[in-house]
Design a protein around this motif. Structure first.
Motif, PDB file in Angstrom:
ATOM      1  N   PHE A 171      29.112  35.881  30.891  1.00  0.00           N
ATOM      2  CA  PHE A 171      30.310  34.956  30.925  1.00  0.00           C
ATOM      3  C   PHE A 171      30.457  34.813  32.787  1.00  0.00           C
ATOM      4  O   PHE A 171      30.756  33.829  33.015  1.00  0.00           O
ATOM      5  CB  PHE A 171      31.433  36.224  30.809  1.00  0.00           C
ATOM      6  CG  PHE A 171      32.744  35.604  31.105  1.00  0.00           C
ATOM      7  CD1 PHE A 171      33.326  34.331  30.569  1.00  0.00           C
ATOM      8  CD2 PHE A 171      33.457  36.127  31.904  1.00  0.00           C
ATOM      9  CE1 PHE A 171      34.394  33.823  30.836  1.00  0.00           C
ATOM     10  CE2 PHE A 171      34.732  35.613  32.398  1.00  0.00           C
ATOM     11  CZ  PHE A 171      35.209  34.409  31.781  1.00  0.00           C
ATOM     12  N   VAL A 172      29.948  35.597  33.627  1.00  0.00           N
ATOM     13  CA  VAL A 172      30.040  35.160  34.935  1.00  0.00           C
ATOM     14  C   VAL A 172      29.051  34.253  35.116  1.00  0.00           C
ATOM     15  O   VAL A 172      29.597  33.453  36.033  1.00  0.00           O
ATOM     16  CB  VAL A 172      29.404  36.719  35.638  1.00  0.00           C
ATOM     17  CG1 VAL A 172      29.401  36.037  37.369  1.00  0.00           C
ATOM     18  CG2 VAL A 172      30.800  37.685  35.663  1.00  0.00           C
ATOM     19  N   ALA A 173      28.020  34.160  34.456  1.00  0.00           N
ATOM     20  CA  ALA A 173      27.121  32.957  34.860  1.00  0.00           C
ATOM     21  C   ALA A 173      27.564  31.743  34.168  1.00  0.00           C
ATOM     22  O   ALA A 173      27.353  30.671  34.969  1.00  0.00           O
ATOM     23  CB  ALA A 173      25.536  33.443  34.014  1.00  0.00           C
ATOM     24  N   ALA A 202      34.716  28.840  29.760  1.00  0.00           N
ATOM     25  CA  ALA A 202      33.524  29.698  29.843  1.00  0.00           C
ATOM     26  C   ALA A 202      33.468  30.597  28.580  1.00  0.00           C
ATOM     27  O   ALA A 202      32.669  30.958  28.206  1.00  0.00           O
ATOM     28  CB  ALA A 202      33.567  30.163  31.340  1.00  0.00           C
ATOM     29  N   VAL A 203      34.702  31.180  28.408  1.00  0.00           N
ATOM     30  CA  VAL A 203      34.730  32.229  27.354  1.00  0.00           C
ATOM     31  C   VAL A 203      34.590  31.525  26.063  1.00  0.00           C
ATOM     32  O   VAL A 203      33.944  32.134  24.936  1.00  0.00           O
ATOM     33  CB  VAL A 203      35.837  33.329  27.264  1.00  0.00           C
ATOM     34  CG1 VAL A 203      37.277  32.650  27.166  1.00  0.00           C
ATOM     35  CG2 VAL A 203      35.797  34.435  26.677  1.00  0.00           C
ATOM     36  N   LEU A 204      35.474  30.722  25.718  1.00  0.00           N
ATOM     37  CA  LEU A 204      35.374  29.786  24.290  1.00  0.00           C
ATOM     38  C   LEU A 204      34.175  29.290  24.048  1.00  0.00           C
ATOM     39  O   LEU A 204      33.627  29.388  22.832  1.00  0.00           O
ATOM     40  CB  LEU A 204      36.363  28.791  24.340  1.00  0.00           C
ATOM     41  CG  LEU A 204      38.033  29.454  24.286  1.00  0.00           C
ATOM     42  CD1 LEU A 204      38.920  28.260  24.172  1.00  0.00           C
ATOM     43  CD2 LEU A 204      38.161  30.746  23.252  1.00  0.00           C
ATOM     44  N   GLU A 205      33.499  28.653  25.177  1.00  0.00           N
ATOM     45  CA  GLU A 205      32.373  27.919  24.649  1.00  0.00           C
ATOM     46  C   GLU A 205      31.031  28.777  24.724  1.00  0.00           C
ATOM     47  O   GLU A 205      30.040  28.531  24.358  1.00  0.00           O
ATOM     48  CB  GLU A 205      31.915  26.695  25.774  1.00  0.00           C
ATOM     49  CG  GLU A 205      33.071  25.647  25.624  1.00  0.00           C
ATOM     50  CD  GLU A 205      32.889  24.596  26.672  1.00  0.00           C
ATOM     51  OE1 GLU A 205      31.650  24.366  27.207  1.00  0.00           O
ATOM     52  OE2 GLU A 205      33.986  23.503  26.777  1.00  0.00           O
ATOM     53  N   GLY A 206      31.271  29.987  25.450  1.00  0.00           N
ATOM     54  CA  GLY A 206      30.202  30.975  25.464  1.00  0.00           C
ATOM     55  C   GLY A 206      30.122  31.718  24.351  1.00  0.00           C
ATOM     56  O   GLY A 206      28.967  32.529  24.243  1.00  0.00           O
TER      57      GLY A 206
END
Length: 208
Positions: free
Chosen positions: A70-72, A90-94
């Motif tokens: 997530f940080v990346a 970042a969270v939804l697409e990850g």
């Protein structure tokens, strides 16, 4: 290219991790020994310590991987995005890539059971909160760098990350206590809860 030796080491680590999480979630973290974890895989205690510093590191291995990804993902977001949108996307697409990464190591169902074990084990919950605080500080400093502000003088990066982190914790708890452990379920919960942040913080909740 990954060598045969490297693949063998990865298989051993994955097997130890699955063994550890299975034992932690069936007989309890405090009641599980390193010897039992190693014995379940057919290796020595010494081999376990080649891969993990101790039980706690094994208990959080999958979560650490998820947080690192997530940080990346936040680092890679387009620079023009607003901070909260960066965290959201970042969270939804990850989730797709993260789900695949988790499944490559342990079943999602075991990941969910381990999350419940962390929440119900005082020593693990304390460690989890400390780890979460460290990750949130990393994210706050990353957002401050992206926006060109001083994280120690401007409270907004830490406030944004604190709100976002709270939403994620509520989402994960709801997901883990429900019946649908699918990727789509947690994505929908996350999006729904993030959409409610504004009204939850500024609206009137009273039912007339």
């Amino acid at each position: 290219m990954e060598t045969l030796r490297e693949r063998k080491k990865q298989r051993t680590r994955d097997a130890l991790l699955r063994s550890a999480l299975e034992l932690f979630t069936t007989q309890g973290y405090e009641h599980t020994t390193v010897d039992e974890i190693a014995e379940a895989v057919g290796v020595s205690q010494r081999t376990f310590f080649r891969y993990f510093a101790g039980k706690e590191e094994a208990a959080f291995a999958v979560q650490d991987m998820a947080e690192a990804r997530f940080v990346a993902a936040v680092r890679e977001r387009p620079p023009h995005e607003a901070p909260m949108e960066t965290l959201r996307q970042a969270v939804l697409e990850g989730w797709d890539g993260l789900s695949e990464a988790i499944e490559a190591v342990v079943p999602v169902e075991l990941y969910v059971r381990m999350y419940r074990a962390i929440e119900s084990t005082p020593s693990l919950l304390a460690a989890h909160l400390l780890r979460s605080a460290a990750t949130e500080e990393t994210l706050a400093r990353l957002l401050a760098e992206r926006e060109g502000v001083d994280v120690d003088a401007d409270p907004r990066p830490r406030l944004a990350v604190a709100v976002f982190g709270g939403v994620i914790r509520v989402t994960e708890r709801q997901w883990c206590t429900g019946d649908d452990f699918s990727l789509e379920a947690i994505r929908e919960l996350t999006a729904s809860y993030l959409d409610q942040v504004g009204s939850a913080l500024t609206g009137n909740w009273r039912v007339t």
